[in-house]
Scaffold this motif. Structure first.
Motif, PDB file in Angstrom:
ATOM      1  N   ALA A 555       0.833  -1.217   0.000  1.00 49.26           N
ATOM      2  CA  ALA A 555       0.000   0.000   0.000  1.00 49.26           C
ATOM      3  C   ALA A 555       0.860   1.256   0.000  1.00 49.26           C
ATOM      4  O   ALA A 555       0.452   2.299   0.522  1.00 49.26           O
ATOM      5  N   GLY A 556       2.059   1.198  -0.563  1.00 52.60           N
ATOM      6  CA  GLY A 556       2.894   2.386  -0.703  1.00 52.60           C
ATOM      7  C   GLY A 556       3.626   2.760   0.573  1.00 52.60           C
ATOM      8  O   GLY A 556       3.820   1.940   1.472  1.00 52.60           O
ATOM      9  N   TYR A 557       4.044   4.041   0.650  1.00 45.84           N
ATOM     10  CA  TYR A 557       4.818   4.557   1.780  1.00 45.84           C
ATOM     11  C   TYR A 557       4.061   5.685   2.471  1.00 45.84           C
ATOM     12  O   TYR A 557       3.221   6.355   1.869  1.00 45.84           O
ATOM     13  N   GLN A 558       4.390   5.900   3.748  1.00 43.24           N
ATOM     14  CA  GLN A 558       3.743   6.936   4.541  1.00 43.24           C
ATOM     15  C   GLN A 558       4.781   7.552   5.478  1.00 43.24           C
ATOM     16  O   GLN A 558       5.654   6.848   6.003  1.00 43.24           O
ATOM     17  N   ALA A 559       4.688   8.883   5.699  1.00 39.22           N
ATOM     18  CA  ALA A 559       5.640   9.573   6.562  1.00 39.22           C
ATOM     19  C   ALA A 559       5.550   9.040   7.990  1.00 39.22           C
ATOM     20  O   ALA A 559       4.459   8.756   8.495  1.00 39.22           O
ATOM     21  N   ALA A 560       6.720   8.914   8.659  1.00 39.70           N
ATOM     22  CA  ALA A 560       6.747   8.382  10.021  1.00 39.70           C
ATOM     23  C   ALA A 560       7.952   8.949  10.762  1.00 39.70           C
ATOM     24  O   ALA A 560       8.949   9.343  10.150  1.00 39.70           O
ATOM     25  N   ASP A 561       7.844   8.996  12.096  1.00 46.13           N
ATOM     26  CA  ASP A 561       8.925   9.485  12.960  1.00 46.13           C
ATOM     27  C   ASP A 561       9.807   8.298  13.333  1.00 46.13           C
ATOM     28  O   ASP A 561       9.557   7.591  14.309  1.00 46.13           O
ATOM     29  N   LEU A 562      10.867   8.076  12.550  1.00 44.11           N
ATOM     30  CA  LEU A 562      11.713   6.895  12.717  1.00 44.11           C
ATOM     31  C   LEU A 562      13.073   7.274  13.287  1.00 44.11           C
ATOM     32  O   LEU A 562      13.587   8.367  13.016  1.00 44.11           O
ATOM     33  N   ILE A 563      13.658   6.360  14.051  1.00 43.84           N
ATOM     34  CA  ILE A 563      15.008   6.550  14.584  1.00 43.84           C
ATOM     35  C   ILE A 563      15.774   5.238  14.504  1.00 43.84           C
ATOM     36  O   ILE A 563      15.178   4.163  14.465  1.00 43.84           O
ATOM     37  N   LYS A 564      17.111   5.364  14.500  1.00 46.69           N
ATOM     38  CA  LYS A 564      17.968   4.173  14.466  1.00 46.69           C
ATOM     39  C   LYS A 564      18.369   3.799  15.888  1.00 46.69           C
ATOM     40  O   LYS A 564      18.811   4.655  16.657  1.00 46.69           O
ATOM     41  N   MET A 565      18.187   2.525  16.221  1.00 51.18           N
ATOM     42  CA  MET A 565      18.530   2.026  17.556  1.00 51.18           C
ATOM     43  C   MET A 565      19.669   1.014  17.429  1.00 51.18           C
ATOM     44  O   MET A 565      19.550   0.032  16.692  1.00 51.18           O
ATOM     45  N   ASP A 566      20.766   1.286  18.159  1.00 49.43           N
ATOM     46  CA  ASP A 566      21.921   0.388  18.159  1.00 49.43           C
ATOM     47  C   ASP A 566      21.871  -0.522  19.373  1.00 49.43           C
ATOM     48  O   ASP A 566      21.382  -0.136  20.442  1.00 49.43           O
ATOM     49  N   ILE A 567      22.398  -1.732  19.216  1.00 49.37           N
ATOM     50  CA  ILE A 567      22.550  -2.672  20.327  1.00 49.37           C
ATOM     51  C   ILE A 567      24.044  -2.781  20.638  1.00 49.37           C
ATOM     52  O   ILE A 567      24.856  -3.044  19.740  1.00 49.37           O
ATOM     53  N   LEU A 568      24.407  -2.551  21.904  1.00 50.90           N
ATOM     54  CA  LEU A 568      25.801  -2.582  22.324  1.00 50.90           C
ATOM     55  C   LEU A 568      26.040  -3.787  23.228  1.00 50.90           C
ATOM     56  O   LEU A 568      25.242  -4.056  24.140  1.00 50.90           O
ATOM     57  N   LEU A 569      27.119  -4.498  22.984  1.00 56.27           N
ATOM     58  CA  LEU A 569      27.567  -5.576  23.867  1.00 56.27           C
ATOM     59  C   LEU A 569      28.911  -5.162  24.451  1.00 56.27           C
ATOM     60  O   LEU A 569      29.898  -5.022  23.705  1.00 56.27           O
ATOM     61  N   ASN A 570      28.925  -4.912  25.764  1.00 62.90           N
ATOM     62  CA  ASN A 570      30.116  -4.383  26.439  1.00 62.90           C
ATOM     63  C   ASN A 570      30.624  -3.111  25.770  1.00 62.90           C
ATOM     64  O   ASN A 570      31.827  -2.919  25.565  1.00 62.90           O
ATOM     65  N   GLN A 572      30.411  -2.176  22.702  1.00 63.06           N
ATOM     66  CA  GLN A 572      30.722  -2.295  21.275  1.00 63.06           C
ATOM     67  C   GLN A 572      29.436  -2.501  20.483  1.00 63.06           C
ATOM     68  O   GLN A 572      28.661  -3.425  20.767  1.00 63.06           O
ATOM     69  N   PRO A 573      29.150  -1.650  19.487  1.00 60.13           N
ATOM     70  CA  PRO A 573      27.914  -1.825  18.707  1.00 60.13           C
ATOM     71  C   PRO A 573      27.968  -3.087  17.846  1.00 60.13           C
ATOM     72  O   PRO A 573      29.012  -3.413  17.269  1.00 60.13           O
ATOM     73  N   VAL A 574      26.852  -3.793  17.776  1.00 58.55           N
ATOM     74  CA  VAL A 574      26.723  -4.980  16.918  1.00 58.55           C
ATOM     75  C   VAL A 574      25.921  -4.548  15.691  1.00 58.55           C
ATOM     76  O   VAL A 574      24.705  -4.351  15.758  1.00 58.55           O
ATOM     77  N   GLU A 575      26.628  -4.379  14.573  1.00 58.55           N
ATOM     78  CA  GLU A 575      25.998  -3.826  13.364  1.00 58.55           C
ATOM     79  C   GLU A 575      24.817  -4.664  12.898  1.00 58.55           C
ATOM     80  O   GLU A 575      23.811  -4.139  12.427  1.00 58.55           O
ATOM     81  N   GLU A 576      24.938  -5.988  13.045  1.00 60.14           N
ATOM     82  CA  GLU A 576      23.890  -6.881  12.543  1.00 60.14           C
ATOM     83  C   GLU A 576      22.594  -6.774  13.342  1.00 60.14           C
ATOM     84  O   GLU A 576      21.546  -7.226  12.887  1.00 60.14           O
ATOM     85  N   LEU A 577      22.643  -6.216  14.562  1.00 52.17           N
ATOM     86  CA  LEU A 577      21.439  -6.094  15.389  1.00 52.17           C
ATOM     87  C   LEU A 577      20.881  -4.677  15.397  1.00 52.17           C
ATOM     88  O   LEU A 577      19.926  -4.389  16.119  1.00 52.17           O
ATOM     89  N   THR A 578      21.464  -3.786  14.594  1.00 50.46           N
ATOM     90  CA  THR A 578      20.932  -2.428  14.480  1.00 50.46           C
ATOM     91  C   THR A 578      19.553  -2.476  13.819  1.00 50.46           C
ATOM     92  O   THR A 578      19.367  -3.147  12.806  1.00 50.46           O
ATOM     93  N   THR A 579      18.588  -1.763  14.412  1.00 46.46           N
ATOM     94  CA  THR A 579      17.226  -1.752  13.868  1.00 46.46           C
ATOM     95  C   THR A 579      16.705  -0.334  13.767  1.00 46.46           C
ATOM     96  O   THR A 579      17.211   0.585  14.433  1.00 46.46           O
ATOM     97  N   ILE A 580      15.678  -0.174  12.933  1.00 46.38           N
ATOM     98  CA  ILE A 580      14.992   1.109  12.790  1.00 46.38           C
ATOM     99  C   ILE A 580      13.618   0.957  13.438  1.00 46.38           C
ATOM    100  O   ILE A 580      12.872   0.028  13.099  1.00 46.38           O
ATOM    101  N   VAL A 581      13.298   1.840  14.373  1.00 38.74           N
ATOM    102  CA  VAL A 581      12.034   1.737  15.112  1.00 38.74           C
ATOM    103  C   VAL A 581      11.323   3.079  15.104  1.00 38.74           C
ATOM    104  O   VAL A 581      11.920   4.130  14.839  1.00 38.74           O
TER     105      VAL A 581
END
Length: 679
Positions: A555-570, A572-581
């Motif tokens: 159904a196409g795209y719609q404007a949204a308030d999105l941010i990038k959330m990083d996951i850190l282990l000790n 150190q950021p884990v690039e593979e677990l970075t998500t957009i929420v």
């Protein structure tokens, strides 16, 4: 024991001549089955009755011997091409088994269950993930008809298989469960066939069930699809009840293909797979002319010329024939050794008689993206070959080169859904023995740039982001957009309240709600794709006791308030677990992901801090406690300073281990961290 005594007796000189027996294996056919037994006869006279029939009388069934089929005997008027479409688990593959048995393509036995589901993943999961073709010979009114059947998947993640199969057919059998009635994927598949202007034959299956209500299902079909109830066929595919009438209606109602035998050879490649010895095996539908072994043909996509090594039909195994003619469906092996040479949707024609290329297929739109990397970078070349061969067989997967600081070179793959992703990964492991790391699945977002410098750099104002690591900073972007889907839910009205609250929790907007009969309701919601792609279907099924069904379309795209959330282990950021929420869900999503990572990551000899962060701000934290040795066990009293010294030494060792230690995230954590537990 009897056999050994006989051999010993024959070894003595006196009895050797009297008991001069010959032992051999005999095989013969009996009532459609092969019999095998060990027979002992006297050497002097072969007409003497059998002295001993020993060992086994083993009975086993097999496919009938391959008879030579003359395909020229089937003009276009006596050809019917159709496919079976339905919601998942409504009996498509079971009906296909009965049709194969009735037309003699396979021997009728109790072991015929989902014969066309050939993949190991299909057997293990009990679902169809790949459309399969079979050619049937059916006697009707004194004439033999050639019926080409395609059995299709029922899950929404494999809808591209259905749309491709429909392009090679002139009619469909729409199967509806007599107990469950119309489901979400039934509606979606109906409109696929309706838009292709195919003849639709509704078939109500499972009428042998105790709670079957075919009259209610007929009313649903009439109300939702506007098909008169008189056109519905009631059957039980499991017991074979009234299945013969299905074949009769296929011949009577479905029109023959629009193909001219006098026109130049023109064929559409609607499916293909790779054979290690013979190269690409292309499944084709002929729209004109004929093709036979030795012909030189051209693939329109690359313009390369090939010599046809083999043509034939699928019954359901490969059955070579002398030629294929206009209107027929079969396979062609033409020595294509490279995967890129066989494009699904390509047009084949004779090298001396070029034709206009067929329209082909609309490319599949990927809904879920995930990174795929080899366990060891030395396996990269082998994995690339395996991915290429598997994407030949599953053309709905999109492939882009990608690389990660932690995992090295790999790919960013696009899938139609999470189940599609899991099946693709499982097929890689089972069919090509490839061991891979799959990152957390994400959906494609859009970013609209604010500065003219960035627009000039990227060549366009908006860019699609499939890797969260490449998510641009807020200061550079005018607005973010997220993909939306229009979801259809069909469920009993008893569960309406629960389902509505689940949808509202997923930021959904209700668009429509209608009753399709006295007890079943159809609801339409506009969902953000990110909210439904991972675990929405599982929760919907569990809260409706398995009665609700779900389907969605773009159904196409719609404007949204999105941010990038990083996951850190000790730290150190884990690039593979970075998500957009979504900003509203950042805190709850971060806390939930940290908790699930705490359960997924095994404990180490040092403490592990699991944190969720937005930029430099930590919004959630969990701590995985270290394994701890009791260093005071050897102290039986004495001064307290001795104990404090041992504890301090242990603490310093833990700090050093934490500083230099590596934390490995298990493979299954990448999907489990995104699973929610909605209350």
């Amino acid at each position: 024991m009897t056999l050994s005594l006989t051999k010993r007796a024959c070894a003595t000189p006196i009895l050797g001549r009297l008991l001069d027996f010959k032992m051999y294996r005999s095989r013969f056919r009996f009532q459609g089955c092969d019999m095998a037994c060990t027979v002992i006869r006297h050497r002097w006279n072969k007409s003497v009755p059998v002295f001993l029939s020993y060992l086994s009388t083993k009975m086993f069934s097999k496919l009938p011997d391959k008879e030579n089929i003359d395909m020229s005997k089937f003009p276009v008027e006596r050809i019917r091409n159709f496919c079976i479409i339905a919601h998942i688990d409504h009996g498509k593959s079971t009906l296909a088994d009965r049709l194969l048995e009735m037309t003699g393509a396979i021997v009728k036995t109790d072991r015929n269950k989902q014969v066309l589901d050939k993949l190991q993943v299909e057997r293990e999961r009990g679902i169809t993930v790949k459309a399969q073709t079979a050619t049937l010979l059916y006697q009707h009114n004194g004439q033999t008809y050639l019926l080409n059947l395609i059995d299709t998947p029922g899950h929404v993640d494999f809808s591209y298989e259905v749309s491709r199969s429909i392009s090679a057919c002139q009619g469909v059998l729409l199967i509806v469960d007599a107990n469950q009635g119309i489901q979400a994927q039934t509606v979606a598949n109906f409109y696929l066939a309706f838009e292709a202007q195919l003849k639709i034959i509704p078939v109500i299956n499972k009428i042998d069930l105790k709670n079957a209500a075919p009259e209610r299902v007929e009313r649903q079909i009439e109300k939702v699809f506007d098909i008169p109830s008189e056109e519905c066929i009631r059957i039980s595919a499991k017991l074979g009840t009234n299945v013969d009438s299905v074949l009769q209606e296929v011949v009577n109602r479905i029109p023959p293909p629009l193909a001219s035998p006098d026109a130049p050879f023109k064929a559409l490649v609607f499916d293909s797979n790779f054979d290690h010895y013979r190269g690409v095996v292309a499944n084709v539908a002929l729209f004109g002319g004929e093709v036979r072994r030795g012909d030189r043909i051209v693939a329109a996509h690359l313009g390369k010329t090939y010599e046809v090594n083999e043509v034939g039909v699928l019954r359901p195994e490969e059955h070579p024939t002398k030629a294929l003619y206009a209107g027929q469906v079969g396979y062609i092996i033409a020595g294509m050794k490279e995967v890129k040479e066989a494009q699904i949707g390509d047009t084949l024609y004779h090298h001396q008689r070029p034709v206009e290329a067929l329209a082909g297929f609309k490319p599949a739109k990927a809904m879920v993206f995930a990174g795929m990397y080899p366990m060891d970078q030395s396996d990269y070349t082998g994995l690339r070959s395996a991915v290429d061969k598997l994407t030949l067989n599953d053309s709905s997967v999109t492939v882009q080169r990608d690389s990660s600081l932690a995992l090295g070179a790999g790919w960013r793959l696009g899938f139609l859904g999470l189940l599609h992703m899991e099946v693709f990964n499982q097929r890689l492991e089972q069919e090509y023995d490839a061991s891979v790391i799959v990152t957390a699945p994400t959906v494609p977002y859009k970013a609209i740039f604010s500065s003219s410098k960035l627009i000039k750099e990227h060549g366009k104002e908006e860019v699609i982001i499939v890797n969260p690591a490449h998510f641009p900073d807020r200061s550079l972007v005018k607005e973010y957009q997220e993909p939306m889907v229009l979801g259809t839910i069909i469920a009993p009205d008893d569960y309406t309240g629960k389902i509505m609250s689940l949808c509202l929790n997923r930021r959904a907007v209700q668009k429509n709600m209608v009753y399709i009969d006295e007890h079943r309701v159809m609801m339409k919601y506009l969902f953000p794709l990110n909210e439904v792609v991972v675990d929405f279907y599982d929760l919907l099924k569990s809260m409706s006791s398995g009665y609700a069904s779900f389907d969605y379309e773009d159904a196409g795209y719609q404007a949204a308030d999105l941010i990038k959330m990083d996951i850190l282990l000790n730290g150190q950021p884990v690039e593979e677990l970075t998500t957009i929420v979504h900003r509203e869900r950042a805190h709850s999503s971060g806390k939930a992901m940290c908790e699930r990572l705490k359960d997924s990551i095994p404990r180490q000899m040092f403490e592990i801090a699991v944190q969720a962060a937005i930029g430099s701000k930590v919004i959630a934290r969990e701590t995985i406690k270290a394994f701890r040795k009791n260093v005071l066990a050897k102290c039986y009293g004495g001064d307290i300073t001795r104990k404090m010294k041992l504890l301090k030494k242990q603490s310093e060792g833990k700090k050093k281990m934490r500083r230099i230690g590596n934390v490995e995230v298990p493979k299954d954590a990448f999907i489990s961290v995104l699973k929610r537990k909605d209350k």
